[in-house]
Scaffold this active site. Sequence first.
Site, PDB file in Angstrom:
ATOM      1  N   SER A 123       0.854  -1.196   0.000  1.00 14.74           N
ATOM      2  CA  SER A 123       0.000   0.000   0.000  1.00 14.74           C
ATOM      3  C   SER A 123       0.883   1.238   0.000  1.00 14.74           C
ATOM      4  O   SER A 123       1.655   1.465   0.933  1.00 14.74           O
ATOM      5  CB  SER A 123      -0.885   0.023   1.237  1.00 14.74           C
ATOM      6  OG  SER A 123      -1.439   1.322   1.379  1.00 14.74           O
ATOM      7  N   HIS A 136      -1.329  -1.379  -4.191  1.00 17.27           N
ATOM      8  CA  HIS A 136      -2.609  -1.071  -3.539  1.00 17.27           C
ATOM      9  C   HIS A 136      -2.698   0.441  -3.333  1.00 17.27           C
ATOM     10  O   HIS A 136      -1.805   1.062  -2.751  1.00 17.27           O
ATOM     11  CB  HIS A 136      -2.674  -1.816  -2.202  1.00 17.27           C
ATOM     12  CG  HIS A 136      -3.984  -1.691  -1.493  1.00 17.27           C
ATOM     13  ND1 HIS A 136      -5.101  -2.418  -1.842  1.00 17.27           N
ATOM     14  CD2 HIS A 136      -4.359  -0.932  -0.429  1.00 17.27           C
ATOM     15  CE1 HIS A 136      -6.107  -2.110  -1.028  1.00 17.27           C
ATOM     16  NE2 HIS A 136      -5.678  -1.212  -0.163  1.00 17.27           N
ATOM     17  N   MET A 158      -9.043   7.927   0.325  1.00 13.61           N
ATOM     18  CA  MET A 158      -9.831   8.311   1.505  1.00 13.61           C
ATOM     19  C   MET A 158     -10.329   9.737   1.315  1.00 13.61           C
ATOM     20  O   MET A 158      -9.550  10.610   0.933  1.00 13.61           O
ATOM     21  CB  MET A 158      -8.945   8.263   2.751  1.00 13.61           C
ATOM     22  CG  MET A 158      -8.308   6.910   2.986  1.00 13.61           C
ATOM     23  SD  MET A 158      -7.247   6.993   4.441  1.00 13.61           S
ATOM     24  CE  MET A 158      -6.671   5.304   4.509  1.00 13.61           C
ATOM     25  N   MET A 179     -12.259   4.280  -0.180  1.00 18.18           N
ATOM     26  CA  MET A 179     -12.886   4.493   1.137  1.00 18.18           C
ATOM     27  C   MET A 179     -13.562   5.853   1.074  1.00 18.18           C
ATOM     28  O   MET A 179     -13.134   6.820   1.711  1.00 18.18           O
ATOM     29  CB  MET A 179     -11.812   4.431   2.236  1.00 18.18           C
ATOM     30  CG  MET A 179     -11.307   3.013   2.480  1.00 18.18           C
ATOM     31  SD  MET A 179      -9.762   2.998   3.409  1.00 18.18           S
ATOM     32  CE  MET A 179      -8.603   3.177   2.045  1.00 18.18           C
ATOM     33  N   MET A 186     -11.427  -6.122   5.610  1.00 15.61           N
ATOM     34  CA  MET A 186     -10.651  -5.174   6.421  1.00 15.61           C
ATOM     35  C   MET A 186     -10.335  -5.803   7.772  1.00 15.61           C
ATOM     36  O   MET A 186     -11.234  -6.225   8.499  1.00 15.61           O
ATOM     37  CB  MET A 186     -11.450  -3.879   6.660  1.00 15.61           C
ATOM     38  CG  MET A 186     -11.631  -2.987   5.453  1.00 15.61           C
ATOM     39  SD  MET A 186     -10.114  -2.554   4.573  1.00 15.61           S
ATOM     40  CE  MET A 186      -9.160  -1.723   5.850  1.00 15.61           C
ATOM     41  N   GLY A 211      -9.096   3.695   7.411  1.00 15.63           N
ATOM     42  CA  GLY A 211      -8.813   5.113   7.623  1.00 15.63           C
ATOM     43  C   GLY A 211      -7.347   5.438   7.853  1.00 15.63           C
ATOM     44  O   GLY A 211      -6.887   6.500   7.468  1.00 15.63           O
ATOM     45  N   PHE A 212      -6.633   4.515   8.471  1.00 12.71           N
ATOM     46  CA  PHE A 212      -5.238   4.811   8.802  1.00 12.71           C
ATOM     47  C   PHE A 212      -4.366   3.579   8.631  1.00 12.71           C
ATOM     48  O   PHE A 212      -4.820   2.457   8.878  1.00 12.71           O
ATOM     49  CB  PHE A 212      -5.132   5.305  10.257  1.00 12.71           C
ATOM     50  CG  PHE A 212      -5.915   6.557  10.510  1.00 12.71           C
ATOM     51  CD1 PHE A 212      -5.352   7.804  10.257  1.00 12.71           C
ATOM     52  CD2 PHE A 212      -7.229   6.491  10.956  1.00 12.71           C
ATOM     53  CE1 PHE A 212      -6.085   8.973  10.461  1.00 12.71           C
ATOM     54  CE2 PHE A 212      -7.967   7.653  11.156  1.00 12.71           C
ATOM     55  CZ  PHE A 212      -7.397   8.894  10.918  1.00 12.71           C
ATOM     56  N   GLY A 213      -3.128   3.797   8.232  1.00 17.33           N
ATOM     57  CA  GLY A 213      -2.159   2.721   8.186  1.00 17.33           C
ATOM     58  C   GLY A 213      -1.575   2.501   9.574  1.00 17.33           C
ATOM     59  O   GLY A 213      -1.808   3.283  10.502  1.00 17.33           O
ATOM     60  N   GLY A 214      -0.840   1.406   9.722  1.00 16.67           N
ATOM     61  CA  GLY A 214      -0.081   1.171  10.950  1.00 16.67           C
ATOM     62  C   GLY A 214      -0.886   0.729  12.156  1.00 16.67           C
ATOM     63  O   GLY A 214      -0.409   0.797  13.291  1.00 16.67           O
ATOM     64  N   ASP A 243      -6.635  -6.597   4.378  1.00 10.73           N
ATOM     65  CA  ASP A 243      -6.033  -5.268   4.439  1.00 10.73           C
ATOM     66  C   ASP A 243      -6.048  -4.752   5.872  1.00 10.73           C
ATOM     67  O   ASP A 243      -7.117  -4.588   6.463  1.00 10.73           O
ATOM     68  CB  ASP A 243      -6.845  -4.341   3.521  1.00 10.73           C
ATOM     69  CG  ASP A 243      -6.249  -2.956   3.373  1.00 10.73           C
ATOM     70  OD1 ASP A 243      -5.166  -2.700   3.931  1.00 10.73           O
ATOM     71  OD2 ASP A 243      -6.864  -2.128   2.675  1.00 10.73           O
ATOM     72  N   GLY A 244      -4.866  -4.509   6.416  1.00 16.54           N
ATOM     73  CA  GLY A 244      -4.761  -3.895   7.725  1.00 16.54           C
ATOM     74  C   GLY A 244      -3.970  -4.729   8.710  1.00 16.54           C
ATOM     75  O   GLY A 244      -4.363  -5.839   9.045  1.00 16.54           O
ATOM     76  N   GLY A 245      -2.829  -4.210   9.125  1.00 16.17           N
ATOM     77  CA  GLY A 245      -2.030  -4.893  10.142  1.00 16.17           C
ATOM     78  C   GLY A 245      -1.355  -6.161   9.665  1.00 16.17           C
ATOM     79  O   GLY A 245      -0.970  -7.004  10.481  1.00 16.17           O
ATOM     80  N   GLY A 298       1.173  -2.133   4.172  1.00 10.59           N
ATOM     81  CA  GLY A 298       1.665  -0.765   4.087  1.00 10.59           C
ATOM     82  C   GLY A 298       2.927  -0.600   4.892  1.00 10.59           C
ATOM     83  O   GLY A 298       4.049  -0.661   4.365  1.00 10.59           O
ATOM     84  N   SER A 299       2.762  -0.441   6.213  1.00 13.10           N
ATOM     85  CA  SER A 299       3.930  -0.192   7.059  1.00 13.10           C
ATOM     86  C   SER A 299       4.904  -1.371   7.072  1.00 13.10           C
ATOM     87  O   SER A 299       6.107  -1.167   7.234  1.00 13.10           O
ATOM     88  CB  SER A 299       3.480   0.156   8.479  1.00 13.10           C
ATOM     89  OG  SER A 299       2.428  -0.672   8.903  1.00 13.10           O
TER      90      SER A 299
HETATM   91  C1  DX5 Z   1      -6.323   1.322   5.849  1.00 10.62           C
HETATM   92  C2  DX5 Z   1      -5.898   1.075   4.427  1.00 10.62           C
HETATM   93  C3  DX5 Z   1      -4.774   0.134   4.322  1.00 10.62           C
HETATM   94  C4  DX5 Z   1      -3.491   0.607   4.946  1.00 10.62           C
HETATM   95  C5  DX5 Z   1      -2.782  -0.611   5.482  1.00 10.62           C
HETATM   96  O1  DX5 Z   1      -7.529   2.001   5.889  1.00 10.62           O
HETATM   97  O2  DX5 Z   1      -6.971   0.564   3.662  1.00 10.62           O
HETATM   98  O3  DX5 Z   1      -4.553  -0.300   2.978  1.00 10.62           O
HETATM   99  O4  DX5 Z   1      -2.653   1.270   4.058  1.00 10.62           O
HETATM  100  O5  DX5 Z   1      -1.709  -0.202   6.248  1.00 10.62           O
HETATM  101  P1  DX5 Z   1      -0.925  -1.219   7.209  1.00 10.62           P
HETATM  102  O6  DX5 Z   1      -0.461  -2.361   6.360  1.00 10.62           O
HETATM  103  O7  DX5 Z   1       0.172  -0.391   7.742  1.00 10.62           O
HETATM  104  O8  DX5 Z   1      -1.916  -1.673   8.255  1.00 10.62           O
HETATM  105 ZN    ZN Z   2      -6.555  -0.399   1.607  1.00 12.90          ZN
END
Ligand code: DX5
Ligand code: ZN
Length: 218
Positions: A9, A32, A36, A67, A136, A141-144, A174-176, A196-197
């Site tokens: 991401s 990805h 948002m 999103m 999800m 809404g947020f990464g990490g 997607d997420g964590g 992502g992270s």
């Molecule tokens: C969150 C996003 C994710 C996000 C994942 O709302 O849809 O795609 O970038 O980030 P990580 O992998 O850091 O959880």
């Molecule tokens: Zn995503």
Amino acid sequence: MNTPIIAPSILAADFSRLGAEIAAVPDADWIHVDIMDGHFVPNLSFGHDITAAVNRVTDKPLDVHLMIENPERWVDNYIDAGADCVIFHVEATDDHVRLAEHIRSRGVRAGFSLRPGTPIEDYLADLEHFDEVLVMSVEPGFGGQSFMPDQLAKVRTLRKAIDERGLEIIIEIDGGIGESTIGLAADAGVDAFVAGSAVYGKADPNDAVLKLRELAER
Ligand code: DX5
Ligand code: ZN
């Protein structure tokens, strides 16, 4: 199981050097793209012009995760920007089947996503209209954020339905997702993994992609 798909991401990338950040993950399968709008989710990322710019610097498929509220109004902009799959949230539309049909009519793969609190059962009857389901494993809404293991029940339900009906739908999560969670998701039946992270937070993002794929294969 097919070879796991790894989708970094770019939300976690350095936006001031997006081209270099995308070039830094040559072994990624997809890119990805998190959109948002500050309404459907509290955060704001970027829009279709940046998505088109991303498309100009890579041949990899763009997995576009909308999103946003009122996705009907915007999907064509993302298709025109070069999306290979457009994923919208079922909570943001009254007619997910009609929107999927529209996306497919434009020659692009259609996906839906669900917030952690949205049950999958209401959507199983409509799976035939989709190419991808994005589960999800954090509140969007947020990464990490931290992975929510309870979302794996949703993955198992989907895996069973898809296999029983012989459908060719990719389950993405997607997420964590990172080294400690990707194996759990793979065991539950996930095909594609957004990170992502766990990719862009590492000194060597491509090495992270390779490691994640290896852990998903195990
Ligand atoms: C969150 C996003 C994710 C996000 C994942 O709302 O849809 O795609 O970038 O980030 P990580 O992998 O850091 O959880
Ligand atoms: Zn995503």
